[in-house]
Design an enzyme around this catalytic site. Structure first.
Site, PDB file in Angstrom:
ATOM      1  N   GLU A 156     -36.909 -29.396  17.235  1.00 21.88           N
ATOM      2  CA  GLU A 156     -36.697 -30.765  16.936  1.00 21.88           C
ATOM      3  C   GLU A 156     -37.193 -31.676  17.939  1.00 21.88           C
ATOM      4  O   GLU A 156     -36.807 -31.679  19.092  1.00 21.88           O
ATOM      5  CB  GLU A 156     -35.291 -31.124  16.875  1.00 21.88           C
ATOM      6  CG  GLU A 156     -34.455 -30.218  15.595  1.00 21.88           C
ATOM      7  CD  GLU A 156     -33.037 -30.744  15.582  1.00 21.88           C
ATOM      8  OE1 GLU A 156     -32.298 -30.355  16.478  1.00 21.88           O
ATOM      9  OE2 GLU A 156     -32.684 -31.230  14.432  1.00 21.88           O
ATOM     10  N   GLY A 184     -37.970 -16.061  16.911  1.00 23.20           N
ATOM     11  CA  GLY A 184     -38.372 -17.055  16.449  1.00 23.20           C
ATOM     12  C   GLY A 184     -37.861 -18.417  16.879  1.00 23.20           C
ATOM     13  O   GLY A 184     -36.692 -18.302  17.499  1.00 23.20           O
ATOM     14  N   ASP A 199     -35.847 -32.660   9.516  1.00 23.36           N
ATOM     15  CA  ASP A 199     -34.470 -32.347   9.743  1.00 23.36           C
ATOM     16  C   ASP A 199     -33.627 -33.426  10.244  1.00 23.36           C
ATOM     17  O   ASP A 199     -33.820 -33.705  11.272  1.00 23.36           O
ATOM     18  CB  ASP A 199     -34.452 -31.076  10.608  1.00 23.36           C
ATOM     19  CG  ASP A 199     -33.049 -30.482  10.533  1.00 23.36           C
ATOM     20  OD1 ASP A 199     -32.720 -29.424  11.541  1.00 23.36           O
ATOM     21  OD2 ASP A 199     -32.293 -30.625   9.866  1.00 23.36           O
ATOM     22  N   SER A 240     -40.611 -25.060  12.724  1.00 24.41           N
ATOM     23  CA  SER A 240     -40.030 -23.733  12.805  1.00 24.41           C
ATOM     24  C   SER A 240     -41.132 -22.634  12.760  1.00 24.41           C
ATOM     25  O   SER A 240     -41.706 -22.623  12.073  1.00 24.41           O
ATOM     26  CB  SER A 240     -39.038 -23.773  11.703  1.00 24.41           C
ATOM     27  OG  SER A 240     -37.988 -22.925  11.738  1.00 24.41           O
TER      28      SER A 240
END
Lengths: 516, 57
Positions: free
Chosen positions: A11, A7, A116, A123
């Site tokens: 950002e 995965g 984040d 994600s």
């Protein structure tokens, strides 16, 4: 063995085109909130914090919460994940609901989109191959484009960037996650993966105008992230960044699996660069899992690993020698070929593995003999050839701000502004997926991992109110409490009974799990 | 004497397939740069200086 759970996390850089001083945390929250409202079928599906444990270090100790840098504390006070059946939780009251701003949303493709620190982050859902991971990584970029349209409609001129630095000392990451066997000794991972990681940017780096964390030196380099690597091994991700990150949070049976968390890759928009970044790493890990006779000393560097990462990134000729402890002196290309050889010697390659290896070999040859031949595949090469030609046309050096501006516009995710989109329209970017496939991947989850369950539950059952990698939480008034359904196995894409229950709704789903 | 290979796969075919219509590169890099000039930020220095981010992971 190319089937492994993989995965990515992206950002995004974030600005307001009409307001350079805008607060990035507020901008990011606005981005997530706008998307969350547009994408939800019921209430916005928020993050279920039970079970996150970011302070656990792979070297065998757990950082005391009081000693942890605040940036490591990404969890809320957590409860242990249930061992089987379902778990119950009180429904939130009015005040709690009010305080739960939508700074995190889980999507019907199984991904998470959230704030984040001061960046919106995507994600990806768990996928089972490097190629599938490329698709779901691209879906995140298309999602970013959708987000910008939504915020524009609300009057905010949000711009999202797929890059890793502002060239003024700040860096933000593009992370990769690989599920590996717990039997694999972490010391072996450190020894074998370190020389691999410091040379890997030659096949997948995104390129960067400016050298040094503050772009204090004019020039062009191969990797956007290399200058921000400062340590060999460590838990930190926001400063003193290591080549090998020791975060140990498997989101799976921790006796059997580890989630190897890689933080120093570059943000890629070129499909083949992402494919090679993920595919080669996945294969080297697989070879390491299989290798009986670990010739790890064959790869070991006889020079500082962090310095090597910087040197490799700064050498566009790709000829700078690297000293190995074995006495050999190799170029980055030759060292990468040693890893390819390691893979071929230790694995029974599937056809999918073979395709990764064939691309890897051809790209290494191209880097060595004919750079232009890989310009549509290796992102730093595409960027370098375009920007260097502009530099020549303008008759300037790399310190000219117009070149740094082009580097930023390379990463601008608005199709009408993005230099990558311009290259794409001109047929200069090799694509592994069609725009239609990428569009579908925003709403449809992978079918080979637990993301299939999470995504379909979110897409079809309005009573799903929270989710995480390891759970979905259902709120049905007939039950009166929140019901947490565990998703402990990343490779479990759900039985036919489970998918049938999803079609029937929340109560059928809870009943299915409550029986076990 | 020329050798013939029975249904051998070329090196490109062993690799991952390119998706969608393969567009021929009709323009040179210079033509592309002429096109790109139209979308570039007009005040590059201000644009670059204004791009400031907080550190992330």
């Amino acid at each position: 063995m190319s089937e492994r759970v993989v995965g990515t996390e992206t950002e995004f850089g974030v600005t307001d085109a009409k307001n350079p001083g805008a607060n990035p945390v507020i901008l990011s929250a606005e981005a997530v909130e706008a998307y969350a409202e547009a994408a939800s079928i019921g209430e916005v599906v928020r993050w279920d914090y039970a079970g996150e444990d970011p302070l656990n270090d792979a070297r065998g100790y757990r950082l005391q919460r009081a000693n942890a840098h605040p940036s490591l504390l990404t969890d809320d006070p957590y409860r242990l994940a249930p061992s089987g059946g379902v778990d119950f939780e009180e429904r939130p009251g009015e005040y709690e609901r009010y305080m739960q701003r939508a700074t995190s949303v889980v999507l019907s493709n199984g991904a998470r989109f959230y704030v984040d620190h001061a960046h919106p982050e995507y994600s990806s859902p768990e996928t089972s191959s490097a190629l599938e991971a490329v698709l779901y990584d691209r879906a995140g970029d298309l999602l970013a484009t959708d987000v910008m349209k939504l915020t524009e409609a609300r009057g905010t001129h949000l711009v999202l960037y797929k890059n890793n630095t502002d060239g003024k000392g700040a860096s933000y990451g593009t992370h990769e996650n690989y599920q590996v066997s717990r039997d694999l000794d972490f010391d072996d991972i450190i020894r074998v993966m370190t020389p691999f990681f410091v040379t890997r940017p030659i096949i997948c780096g995104a390129g960067r105008v400016g050298i040094g964390q503050h772009s204090e030196q004019a020039g062009f380099q191969i990797s956007a992230r290399a200058d921000f690597v400062e340590n060999s091994v460590g838990l930190e991700t926001t400063f003193n960044r290591p080549i090998i990150n020791t975060r140990d949070e498997p989101h799976a049976d921790h006796h059997r699996f580890r989630r190897f968390h890689v933080i120093n890759g570059d943000a890629n928009q070129f499909d083949v660069s992402t494919y090679l970044r993920l595919g080669t790493t996945s294969l080297v890990l697989a070879a390491l899992e299989q290798a009986n006779d670990l010739r790890v000393e064959g790869f070991a560097l006889d020079q500082d690993d962090v310095q090597t990462a910087w040197d490799v990134s700064h050498d566009l000729t790709l000829t700078r020698p690297i000293q190995l402890r074995s006495g050999k002196s190799v170029t980055a290309i030759e060292l990468q070929r040693m890893y390819l050889q390691f893979v071929r010697e230790n694995l029974n390659l599937t056809p999918a593995d073979e395709r990764v290896c064939a691309t890897w070999a051809r790209v290494l040859d191209g880097l060595e003999n004919d750079l232009a031949s890989v310009a549509s595949e290796v992102e730093w090469v595409g960027k370098y050839l375009l920007l260097n030609r502009q530099r020549e046309r303008l008759g300037v050096g790399w310190d000219d701000p117009r070149l740094a501006a082009m580097d930023l516009q390379w990463a601008d995710l608005r199709p009408e502004k993005s230099l990558v989109s311009a290259l794409d329209r001109a047929g200069r970017v090799k694509r592994l997926f069609t725009p239609e496939q990428v569009r579908e991947a925003i709403t449809n989850p992978p079918t080979t991992t637990r993301a299939h369950v999470r995504g379909r539950a979110i897409g079809q059952v309005p009573q799903v109110v929270k989710a995480s990698w390891t759970s979905i939480v259902v709120d049905d008034p007939k039950i009166g409490k929140l019901v947490r359904i565990p998703l402990p196995d990343p490779t479990d894409a759900g039985s036919p009974e489970l998918h049938a229950a999803l079609e029937s709704g929340a109560l059928a789903l809870v009943d299915l799990f409550n029986q076990s | 004497m020329a050798q013939t290979f029975a249904s051998g796969k070329g090196p490109e075919e062993e690799e991952i397939e390119e998706a969608g219509q393969v567009q021929a590169q009709t323009s040179s890099i210079d033509d592309l740069l002429d096109e790109i000039d139209a979308v570039l930020e007009t005040d590059a220095e201000e644009f670059v200086q204004g791009f400031v981010q907080k550190g992330g992971e």
